[in-house]
Design an enzyme around this catalytic site. Structure first.
Site, PDB file in Angstrom:
ATOM      1  N   HIS A 206      47.744  69.505  -3.848  1.00 34.51           N
ATOM      2  CA  HIS A 206      47.695  69.211  -2.405  1.00 34.51           C
ATOM      3  C   HIS A 206      49.086  68.837  -1.890  1.00 34.51           C
ATOM      4  O   HIS A 206      49.525  69.319  -0.844  1.00 34.51           O
ATOM      5  CB  HIS A 206      46.758  68.026  -2.121  1.00 34.51           C
ATOM      6  CG  HIS A 206      45.306  68.310  -2.333  1.00 34.51           C
ATOM      7  ND1 HIS A 206      44.487  67.467  -3.045  1.00 34.51           N
ATOM      8  CD2 HIS A 206      44.516  69.336  -1.909  1.00 34.51           C
ATOM      9  CE1 HIS A 206      43.252  67.958  -3.051  1.00 34.51           C
ATOM     10  NE2 HIS A 206      43.244  69.089  -2.368  1.00 34.51           N
TER      11      HIS A 206
ATOM     12  N   LYS B 113      28.972  65.617   0.268  1.00 26.34           N
ATOM     13  CA  LYS B 113      29.203  65.105  -1.083  1.00 26.34           C
ATOM     14  C   LYS B 113      29.401  63.588  -1.015  1.00 26.34           C
ATOM     15  O   LYS B 113      29.908  63.078  -0.025  1.00 26.34           O
ATOM     16  CB  LYS B 113      30.478  65.713  -1.672  1.00 26.34           C
ATOM     17  CG  LYS B 113      30.577  67.205  -1.531  1.00 26.34           C
ATOM     18  CD  LYS B 113      32.000  67.646  -1.862  1.00 26.34           C
ATOM     19  CE  LYS B 113      32.358  68.967  -1.239  1.00 26.34           C
ATOM     20  NZ  LYS B 113      33.793  69.245  -1.281  1.00 26.34           N
TER      21      LYS B 113
ATOM     22  N   ARG C 273      44.714  79.087  -4.999  1.00 31.65           N
ATOM     23  CA  ARG C 273      45.302  78.924  -6.332  1.00 31.65           C
ATOM     24  C   ARG C 273      45.112  80.168  -7.177  1.00 31.65           C
ATOM     25  O   ARG C 273      45.987  80.563  -7.928  1.00 31.65           O
ATOM     26  CB  ARG C 273      44.639  77.737  -7.052  1.00 31.65           C
ATOM     27  CG  ARG C 273      44.949  76.404  -6.439  1.00 31.65           C
ATOM     28  CD  ARG C 273      43.955  75.366  -6.882  1.00 31.65           C
ATOM     29  NE  ARG C 273      42.612  75.712  -6.413  1.00 31.65           N
ATOM     30  CZ  ARG C 273      41.587  74.898  -6.433  1.00 31.65           C
ATOM     31  NH1 ARG C 273      41.706  73.696  -6.926  1.00 31.65           N
ATOM     32  NH2 ARG C 273      40.412  75.279  -5.964  1.00 31.65           N
TER      33      ARG C 273
ATOM     34  N   SER D 130      40.604  68.701  -7.328  1.00 26.92           N
ATOM     35  CA  SER D 130      40.131  67.310  -7.267  1.00 26.92           C
ATOM     36  C   SER D 130      38.914  67.129  -8.174  1.00 26.92           C
ATOM     37  O   SER D 130      38.777  66.109  -8.851  1.00 26.92           O
ATOM     38  CB  SER D 130      39.737  66.947  -5.838  1.00 26.92           C
ATOM     39  OG  SER D 130      40.860  66.988  -5.001  1.00 26.92           O
TER      40      SER D 130
HETATM   41  O1  PNS Z   1      38.772  70.378   0.288  1.00 29.58           O
HETATM   42  P1  PNS Z   1      37.586  71.197   0.676  1.00 29.58           P
HETATM   43  O2  PNS Z   1      36.318  70.450   0.339  1.00 29.58           O
HETATM   44  O3  PNS Z   1      37.609  72.578   0.095  1.00 29.58           O
HETATM   45  O4  PNS Z   1      37.662  71.364   2.275  1.00 29.58           O
HETATM   46  C1  PNS Z   1      36.642  72.029   2.974  1.00 29.58           C
HETATM   47  C2  PNS Z   1      36.793  71.808   4.501  1.00 29.58           C
HETATM   48  C3  PNS Z   1      36.815  70.322   4.815  1.00 29.58           C
HETATM   49  C4  PNS Z   1      38.058  72.448   4.962  1.00 29.58           C
HETATM   50  C5  PNS Z   1      35.585  72.493   5.193  1.00 29.58           C
HETATM   51  O5  PNS Z   1      34.405  72.091   4.573  1.00 29.58           O
HETATM   52  C6  PNS Z   1      35.503  72.199   6.691  1.00 29.58           C
HETATM   53  O6  PNS Z   1      36.336  72.600   7.454  1.00 29.58           O
HETATM   54  N1  PNS Z   1      34.447  71.450   7.096  1.00 29.58           N
HETATM   55  C7  PNS Z   1      34.247  71.045   8.462  1.00 29.58           C
HETATM   56  C8  PNS Z   1      33.007  71.690   9.035  1.00 29.58           C
HETATM   57  C9  PNS Z   1      33.291  73.072   9.574  1.00 29.58           C
HETATM   58  O7  PNS Z   1      34.104  73.263  10.450  1.00 29.58           O
HETATM   59  N2  PNS Z   1      32.564  74.075   9.037  1.00 29.58           N
HETATM   60  C10 PNS Z   1      32.670  75.453   9.457  1.00 29.58           C
HETATM   61  C11 PNS Z   1      33.841  76.186   8.820  1.00 29.58           C
HETATM   62  S1  PNS Z   1      33.321  77.186   7.510  1.00 29.58           S
END
Ligand code: PNS
Length: 180
Positions: free
Chosen positions: A19, A43, A92, A130
């Site tokens: 990150h 989660k 990645r 993570s």
């Molecule tokens: O680190 P992560 O868990 O891969 O991040 C995922 C994240 C937070 C980027 C994604 O879950 C997100 O943007 N959630 C907010 C809800 C949203 O906008 N959902 C629609 C987009 S697919």
């Protein structure tokens, strides 16, 4: 929209060297990079929102154009509220691509003017996530090359009993009493 602002959204539970690598790369190409931690994730996180906020603020203190914030609801709505033009996400390996593509296209459907930009972290972090860091730490394994030292200390503090066991010898089996 201000072309200079990008958002780097994620769970960051905990923030890893991968990150941080991406934050450094992003901060060098965007005018401002807003690292946005998702609130109300389904989660149950290992680190509270406040802890993740504090860790990321500490880790990016030397990057003046990086700001740490939290967001709830749709990411595109938050991006609009801060005038971000780009979403930064890391890829990645090929295995990340499918999920990232789906998310990027959904976000484009929701907000066509918001572009997703993918960047690759350094090769040495290409296996770091993570989830795996949590798994290794929970089993008292070493995480020092996977996360910044400050995060390692927080993990150590949280999982103290497991870390205490590290290096200790297996308890000896009880000796059998001789039959008389
Ligand atoms: O680190 P992560 O868990 O891969 O991040 C995922 C994240 C937070 C980027 C994604 O879950 C997100 O943007 N959630 C907010 C809800 C949203 O906008 N959902 C629609 C987009 S697919």
């Amino acid at each position: 929209m201000n072309k200079g602002i990008a958002i780097y959204p994620g769970s960051f539970d905990p923030p890893t060297n991968g990150h941080l690598d991406l934050i450094q790369r992003g901060s060098s190409i965007f005018e401002e990079l807003v690292v946005a931690i998702l609130r109300n994730s389904e989660k149950s996180p290992m680190f509270s929102l406040a802890e993740r906020l504090e860790m990321l603020r500490e880790l990016t203190a030397d990057l003046p154009n990086v700001r740490i914030d939290t967001f709830g609801g749709l990411m595109v709505e938050y991006a609009k509220s801060i005038d971000a033009m780009c979403v930064l996400r890391g890829i990645r390996a090929v295995s990340d691509y499918e999920y990232e593509l789906q998310m990027a296209l959904m976000n484009r459907k929701l907000e066509p003017s918001l572009e997703t930009v993918f960047m690759m972290p350094a090769l040495k972090y290409s296996y770091v996530s993570s989830r795996l860091v949590r798994e290794v730490a929970q089993a008292a394994g070493p995480v020092q090359e996977l996360v910044p030292e400050a995060v390692e200390q927080k993990l150590r503090a949280k999982l103290d009993p497991a870390y205490k066991l590290q290096g200790e010898r297996e308890p000896e089996a009880p000796k059998r009493r001789k039959k008389k």
